[in-house]
Design an enzyme around this catalytic site. Structure first.
Site, short mmCIF file in Angstrom:
data_model
loop_
_atom_site.label_atom_id
_atom_site.label_comp_id
_atom_site.label_asym_id
_atom_site.label_seq_id
_atom_site.Cartn_x
_atom_site.Cartn_y
_atom_site.Cartn_z
N ARG A 39 20.08 64.15 84.47
CA ARG A 39 21.29 63.57 83.60
C ARG A 39 22.26 63.71 84.64
O ARG A 39 22.53 64.94 85.19
CB ARG A 39 21.36 64.55 82.42
CG ARG A 39 22.16 63.94 81.23
CD ARG A 39 22.26 64.64 80.23
NE ARG A 39 22.92 65.86 80.16
CZ ARG A 39 23.53 66.39 79.26
NH1 ARG A 39 23.42 65.98 78.15
NH2 ARG A 39 23.99 67.55 79.25
N THR A 54 28.47 61.52 84.27
CA THR A 54 28.53 60.27 83.07
C THR A 54 27.22 60.65 81.96
O THR A 54 27.59 59.93 81.14
CB THR A 54 27.61 59.08 83.78
OG1 THR A 54 26.40 59.37 84.19
CG2 THR A 54 28.66 58.66 85.00
N ASP A 76 20.80 75.19 80.00
CA ASP A 76 20.08 74.07 80.51
C ASP A 76 18.68 74.66 80.68
O ASP A 76 18.32 75.54 81.55
CB ASP A 76 20.70 73.97 81.87
CG ASP A 76 19.98 72.67 82.86
OD1 ASP A 76 20.94 71.69 83.15
OD2 ASP A 76 19.01 72.50 82.88
N ASP A 109 17.12 74.52 84.28
CA ASP A 109 17.24 75.53 84.96
C ASP A 109 16.96 77.05 84.72
O ASP A 109 16.49 77.78 85.60
CB ASP A 109 19.14 75.65 84.92
CG ASP A 109 19.64 74.60 85.96
OD1 ASP A 109 18.89 74.22 86.98
OD2 ASP A 109 20.85 74.71 85.80
O1 LIG Z 1 19.18 64.24 75.76
P1 LIG Z 1 20.22 64.01 77.30
O2 LIG Z 1 21.68 64.02 77.27
O3 LIG Z 1 19.69 62.90 78.11
O4 LIG Z 1 19.82 65.72 78.05
C1 LIG Z 1 18.59 65.92 77.89
C2 LIG Z 1 18.14 66.03 79.30
O5 LIG Z 1 18.56 67.07 80.09
C3 LIG Z 1 17.63 67.95 80.53
O6 LIG Z 1 17.42 67.64 81.67
P2 LIG Z 1 18.26 67.74 83.07
O7 LIG Z 1 18.99 66.34 83.31
O8 LIG Z 1 19.04 69.05 83.01
O9 LIG Z 1 17.12 67.64 84.22
P3 LIG Z 1 16.23 68.82 84.74
O10 LIG Z 1 15.13 69.04 83.67
O11 LIG Z 1 15.67 68.49 86.10
O12 LIG Z 1 16.85 70.05 84.53
C4 LIG Z 1 16.62 68.09 79.70
O13 LIG Z 1 15.52 68.63 80.00
C5 LIG Z 1 16.62 66.55 79.24
O14 LIG Z 1 15.66 65.89 80.18
O1 LIG Z 2 21.66 71.34 75.44
C1 LIG Z 2 21.17 70.80 76.54
C2 LIG Z 2 21.59 69.53 77.19
C3 LIG Z 2 21.00 69.02 78.41
N1 LIG Z 2 19.73 69.70 78.82
C4 LIG Z 2 19.40 70.93 78.48
O2 LIG Z 2 18.59 71.54 78.66
N2 LIG Z 2 20.15 71.38 77.32
#
Ligand SMILES: O=P(O)(O)OC[C@H]1O[C@H](OP(=O)(O)OP(=O)(O)O)[C@H](O)[C@@H]1O
Ligand SMILES: O=c1cc[nH]c(=O)[nH]1
Ligand SMILES: [Mg+2]
Length: 221
Positions: free
Chosen positions: A107, A111, A204, A207
């Protein structure tokens, strides 16, 4: 009940609630966090996979031959990278022959739109059920993009399994993909915070699973 909640199953089980609370605890470290995510995926998988088809086969039991059901179809687990990877092994413990595809999305921090960096499915994924897994459904943008990739690849039987589901994300998925059932360990009504996070959830998830701080892959990778 609001129509957008009609596709949502939230697990009202003490073991699931207990594990969710520990995930949310800021003192839960990376190793325990990943164990909890795996265990939650396995517990939720029992219900999420209840529509798998079976067929009757004859086997030799100790006292006589019996006609008894076995799985008639394979399913594919599709984690949304990175965080979704933490849920794969829990489902595989339920059915070791499940196949695994991968969708790489992150994400964009400004944006909040999903950015794609990887998409790879087993060849026959579209022939059977698909379970998309990701610990967090926040704006719903990542889940929407992942489900659309799968539909474009011909998949018709798609379920989405997450640990934390926001009202915003549930509404979006209901509008865009009313055919997709959603299974969540925890439902958070109300708005996201100013950074697009579910304020009552675990931060997150990617993370916390990986022990990183806001690592994002290079857009050119
Ligand atoms: O519903 P949304 O607003 O799209 O957010 C949720 C997304 O954000 C997080 O991933 P992230 O982008 O942090 O990537 P990562 O798993 O690599 O940390 C989570 O694991 C989802 O994939
Ligand atoms: O609440 C949230 C939003 C984005 N990604 C996450 O892991 N948690
Ligand atoms: Mg992600």
């Amino acid at each position: 009940m609001e129509a957008y909640l009609s596709n949502l199953t939230v697990f009202n089980h003490p073991l699931i609630k207990h594990k969710v609370s520990h995930l949310c605890d800021v003192n839960t470290g990376t190793k325990e966090f990943s164990e909890l995510v795996k265990e939650l995926a396995m517990l939720m998988g029992y219900e999420t996979l209840k529509e798998l088809k079976t067929k009757d086969v004859e086997i030799q039991a100790p006292l006589q031959k019996i006609i008894t059901p076995v799985l008639a179809e394979d399913f594919t687990i599709v984690p949304i990278l990175r965080a979704g990877l933490g849920m794969v092994d829990g489902l595989r413990e339920l059915s070791p022959t499940a196949k695994v595809g991968h969708i790489g999305l992150y994400r964009d921090e400004e944006t909040l739109k999903p950015m794609t960096y990887y998409f790879k499915l087993p060849v026959d994924t579209a022939d059977g059920p698909v379970v998309v897994v990701d610990p967090a459904l926040a704006t719903g943008g990542s889940a929407d993009a992942a489900i659309q990739f799968l539909k474009d690849a011909g998949c018709k039987n798609i379920k989405f399994m997450c640990i934390f589901a926001s009202e915003v994300g549930i509404k979006l998925l209901y509008e865009k993909h009313p055919d997709v059932k959603i299974y969540a360990a925890n439902y958070a009504p109300g708005p996201l915070n100013e950074n697009g996070y579910i304020p009552t959830a675990a931060g997150d998830a990617g993370d916390r699973l990986c022990g990183t701080v806001s690592y994002k892959p290079n857009k050119n990778q």
